[in-house]
Design an enzyme around this catalytic site. Structure first.
Site, PDB file in Angstrom:
ATOM      1  N   ASP A   7     -12.574 -11.642 -24.394  1.00 21.99           N
ATOM      2  CA  ASP A   7     -12.295 -12.539 -25.527  1.00 21.99           C
ATOM      3  C   ASP A   7     -13.507 -12.470 -26.447  1.00 21.99           C
ATOM      4  O   ASP A   7     -14.518 -13.127 -26.214  1.00 21.99           O
ATOM      5  CB  ASP A   7     -12.075 -13.962 -25.011  1.00 21.99           C
TER       6      ASP A   7
ATOM      7  N   LYS B 137     -13.454 -16.375 -37.159  1.00 18.49           N
ATOM      8  CA  LYS B 137     -14.910 -16.445 -37.013  1.00 18.49           C
ATOM      9  C   LYS B 137     -15.590 -15.259 -37.707  1.00 18.49           C
ATOM     10  O   LYS B 137     -16.412 -15.448 -38.579  1.00 18.49           O
ATOM     11  CB  LYS B 137     -15.291 -16.510 -35.546  1.00 18.49           C
TER      12      LYS B 137
ATOM     13  N   TRP C 149     -14.609 -21.725 -23.337  1.00 14.60           N
ATOM     14  CA  TRP C 149     -13.459 -20.873 -23.622  1.00 14.60           C
ATOM     15  C   TRP C 149     -13.012 -20.125 -22.378  1.00 14.60           C
ATOM     16  O   TRP C 149     -11.811 -19.959 -22.148  1.00 14.60           O
ATOM     17  CB  TRP C 149     -13.741 -19.927 -24.794  1.00 14.60           C
TER      18      TRP C 149
HETATM   19  C1  LIG Z   1     -12.413 -20.031 -31.305  1.00 11.09           C
HETATM   20  C2  LIG Z   1     -12.267 -19.383 -29.968  1.00 11.09           C
HETATM   21  C3  LIG Z   1     -11.051 -19.379 -29.262  1.00 11.09           C
HETATM   22  C4  LIG Z   1      -9.826 -20.087 -29.778  1.00 11.09           C
HETATM   23  O1  LIG Z   1      -9.304 -19.380 -30.823  1.00 11.09           O
HETATM   24  P1  LIG Z   1      -7.919 -19.784 -31.531  1.00 11.09           P
HETATM   25  O2  LIG Z   1      -7.763 -18.652 -32.496  1.00 11.09           O
HETATM   26  O3  LIG Z   1      -8.128 -21.115 -32.160  1.00 11.09           O
HETATM   27  O4  LIG Z   1      -6.860 -19.806 -30.507  1.00 11.09           O
HETATM   28  C5  LIG Z   1     -11.002 -18.730 -28.054  1.00 11.09           C
HETATM   29  N1  LIG Z   1     -12.072 -18.096 -27.553  1.00 11.09           N
HETATM   30  C6  LIG Z   1     -13.257 -18.071 -28.204  1.00 11.09           C
HETATM   31  C7  LIG Z   1     -14.415 -17.355 -27.589  1.00 11.09           C
HETATM   32  C8  LIG Z   1     -13.384 -18.717 -29.418  1.00 11.09           C
HETATM   33  O5  LIG Z   1     -14.563 -18.696 -30.069  1.00 11.09           O
END
Ligand SMILES: *Cc1c(COP(=O)(O)O)cnc(C)c1O
Length: 361
Positions: free
Chosen positions: A173, A197, A102
């Site tokens: 993030d 998540k 990511w």
């Molecule tokens: C799942 C995830 C993303 C992507 O998320 P979207 O909502 O599908 O854009 C980005 N960063 C991390 C750490 C993730 O776990």
């Protein structure tokens, strides 16, 4: 009805109590005669839902008053663009850490908008299994911000510390670790997370922004990609993802009933310790991540013989343990054990793994 233990990395399991409450309120939200899905986002019923959800999140995370909480769309992936569009303009430069799949995507996107310096890179032998040493981070004095990914969902690597960045705002993030434990929000300039998540259903993205970082977007940034647009309209500049916002609010109330984030942290630590313990104690399963930075939320593991992967997955599914297949880039298995995964689910997985090893090891 037989609900399974769902180990999906995202969209992921939601607390059953939350789903039941949503079911009860589906057709008639508290005497309104409407489903939340059918309500005007500007009506008083939805406004009360929205405000309560924000108040509960602020309480759970102890978010200081000088931060705005934005309820957005576009996923964490849109934040990969929104962060530089709003922040990089001050100096044209930003520091990024590359600690997994990511981070890599966030870096590629930010490079479209400015000069990105990678100040830490843990990619070794085709994989990410470690965290950068805290003392090794050389923050650029002229960086507009520092970006990192506290929990790498695919590799299962979670920082054991919050990087010290001095006066340079820290952007995180937190898609796969937000709400898993208490957090010192004041250490961050921006925290963002896709909901699917650890917050609620897909379609909602939460961004927590320190107020002084709002209002510096590039002129040509799309209106919808400026934090000021959403901050100035209480996240109702256009139609927000109302049902996701409502469900997130139910999750926040459920979290408060679990003892808040301190309560959640104790449960999450127990779940992670039990699962890593089972992996490490066996000669059959393996997790490649350094012990000091193993994720509490995403636990990748491999079997001694990859030819047994398909059998493991089908027998696990028969036992009611679903979505354990690892990400294609890492292989093997991955058990995502977010807040909504009960301790009994982790215990069932551990018991299944032991039995599978006895039969196949
Ligand atoms: C799942 C995830 C993303 C992507 O998320 P979207 O909502 O599908 O854009 C980005 N960063 C991390 C750490 C993730 O776990």
């Amino acid at each position: 009805m037989a609900r399974v233990y769902n180990f999906s990395a995202g969209p992921a399991a939601l607390p059953e109590a939350v789903l039941k409450q949503a079911q009860e309120e589906m057709l008639d939200w508290r005497g309104s005669g409407m489903s939340v899905m059918e309500m005007s986002h500007r009506g008083k019923e939805f406004m009360s839902i929205a405000q309560q959800a924000e108040a509960d999140l602020r309480e759970l995370m102890a978010i200081p008053d000088n931060y705005k909480v934005l309820f957005l769309q576009g996923g964490a992936t849109s934040q990969f663009a929104m962060v530089p569009l709003n922040l990089i303009g001050r100096t044209g430069k930003a520091d990024y850490m590359n600690t997994g799949s990511w981070s890599k995507k966030a870096i590629a996107e930010a490079r479209r908008y400015g000069d990105v310096k990678v100040i830490a890179d843990t990619y070794v032998d085709d994989s990410f299994t470690s965290e950068p040493a805290a003392g090794s981070l050389a923050i650029s004095a002229d960086a507009a911000y520092v970006h990192y990914t506290p929990n790498e969902t695919i590799e299962g690597v979670e920082f054991s510390y919050i990087p010290e960045t001095g006066d340079v705002p820290l952007v995180a993030d937190m898609s796969s670790t937000i709400l898993s434990r208490p957090l010192a929000v004041s250490r961050f300039g921006i925290i963002y997370a896709g909901a699917q998540k650890n917050i609620g259903p897909a379609g909602l993205t939460i961004t927590i922004v320190r107020e002084d970082l709002i209002g510096n977007a590039m002129d040509h940034a799309p209106t919808m990609f400026k934090y000021e647009t959403h901050a100035g309209a209480d996240s109702m500049y256009n139609t927000p993802p109302t049902y996701g916002w409502y469900l997130a609010g139910l999750v926040f109330q459920w979290l408060k009933a679990q003892g808040g984030l301190a309560g959640m942290a104790a449960i999450n630590e127990r779940k992670a310790k039990a699962l890593y313990g089972a992996i490490d104690d066996s000669g059959f399963y393996n997790n490649p991540v350094d012990r000091n930075c193993r994720s509490w939320m995403n636990v990748p593991f491999t079997l001694a013989d990859p030819d047994l992967d398909a059998r493991f997955l089908s027998e696990a599914a028969e036992a009611g343990l679903k979505t354990l297949k690892g990400h294609r880039s890492v292989g093997g298995m991955r058990a995502s054990i977010y807040n909504a995964m009960p301790e009994d689910g982790v215990k069932a997985l551990i018991d299944f793994m032991a039995e599978f090893e006895r039969n196949n090891g």
